[in-house]
Design a protein around this motif. Structure first.
Motif, PDB file in Angstrom:
ATOM      1  N   THR A  98       0.821  -1.209   0.000  1.00  0.00           N
ATOM      2  CA  THR A  98       0.000   0.000   0.000  1.00  0.00           C
ATOM      3  C   THR A  98       0.856   1.262   0.000  1.00  0.00           C
ATOM      4  O   THR A  98       0.522   2.244  -0.656  1.00  0.00           O
ATOM      5  N   ASN A  99       1.950   1.247   0.722  1.00  0.00           N
ATOM      6  CA  ASN A  99       2.798   2.431   0.868  1.00  0.00           C
ATOM      7  C   ASN A  99       4.037   2.389  -0.019  1.00  0.00           C
ATOM      8  O   ASN A  99       5.012   3.090   0.255  1.00  0.00           O
ATOM      9  N   TRP A 100       4.019   1.595  -1.059  1.00  0.00           N
ATOM     10  CA  TRP A 100       5.213   1.394  -1.884  1.00  0.00           C
ATOM     11  C   TRP A 100       5.702   2.714  -2.485  1.00  0.00           C
ATOM     12  O   TRP A 100       6.901   3.014  -2.454  1.00  0.00           O
ATOM     13  N   HIS A 101       4.818   3.525  -3.035  1.00  0.00           N
ATOM     14  CA  HIS A 101       5.263   4.776  -3.656  1.00  0.00           C
ATOM     15  C   HIS A 101       5.858   5.727  -2.617  1.00  0.00           C
ATOM     16  O   HIS A 101       6.850   6.415  -2.895  1.00  0.00           O
ATOM     17  N   ASN A 102       5.285   5.780  -1.428  1.00  0.00           N
ATOM     18  CA  ASN A 102       5.844   6.630  -0.373  1.00  0.00           C
ATOM     19  C   ASN A 102       7.235   6.155   0.032  1.00  0.00           C
ATOM     20  O   ASN A 102       8.115   6.974   0.317  1.00  0.00           O
ATOM     21  N   MET A 103       7.437   4.853   0.050  1.00  0.00           N
ATOM     22  CA  MET A 103       8.752   4.310   0.367  1.00  0.00           C
ATOM     23  C   MET A 103       9.757   4.682  -0.726  1.00  0.00           C
ATOM     24  O   MET A 103      10.896   5.048  -0.425  1.00  0.00           O
TER      25      MET A 103
END
Length: 192
Positions: A98-103
């Motif tokens: 879910t948070n891949w782009h933020n990572m």
């Protein structure tokens, strides 16, 4: 009824003179591109880091753990320890996917793609042996083509990775389509 004419406001003229990048100081110049570098460009550059395979893999691991947890609970409803471990693994995989782009974006901010000051323009120069990335504050980084480890390109841009969090990003809008494809081919050939 007659239309009222409204006076147009004149656009404010910029007092600042824009910084001119000098391509003549580079020997063996092959490609040169200047572009605006802001949050949108950083986000696009970050999307090339790690690709989408890891996000898809973490989602698949999450779903597999969830399915395995259901099988464990159906087989023995009193066996809660493995079910809880599988649930935690599933939640972790879901959080990563879910948070891949933020990572990716956080990693990009802490690499050479991050902002070094208030500069909003970047200039990338490719010579026969190196890639140079400069900004308006006259800060310049040099990456040897012999250190080139990865090239990720599509119709929107190109990201060249040189290891140790050193990257050069070139959006396709910064040059003509044929020059952009030629740059992509040349960097791929240099990587091989």
């Amino acid at each position: 009824m007659a239309k009222k004419k409204t006076a147009r406001k004149a656009r404010p003229t910029s007092v600042e003179t824009s910084y001119k990048f000098d391509d003549e100081k580079y020997e063996g110049l092959r490609f040169s591109a200047t572009y605006d570098y802001g949050e949108l460009a950083l986000s696009k550059a970050a999307s090339y880091l790690g690709g989408q395979k890891a996000r898809i893999a973490s989602f698949a691991v999450s779903m597999a753990c969830l399915a395995l947890m259901i099988v464990v609970l159906i087989a023995d409803s009193h066996n809660m320890a493995p079910a809880i471990v599988l649930l935690v693994l599933s939640m972790g995989g879901t959080a990563v996917s879910t948070n891949w782009h933020n990572m990716q974006l956080n990693y990009a901010r802490n690499s050479s793609l991050g902002f070094k000051g208030t500069s909003s323009r970047r200039h990338v120069v490719v010579t026969g042996d190196a890639v140079y990335v400069a900004d308006e504050s006259s800060a310049e980084e040099r990456y040897d083509l012999s250190d080139l480890r990865s090239v990720s390109a599509d119709d929107d841009g190109l990201l060249a990775g040189f290891g140790a969090r050193r990257y050069a990003y070139v959006p396709s809008a910064a040059m003509s389509a044929s020059r952009f494809r030629e740059l992509s081919r040349e960097l791929e050939a240099a990587r091989s």
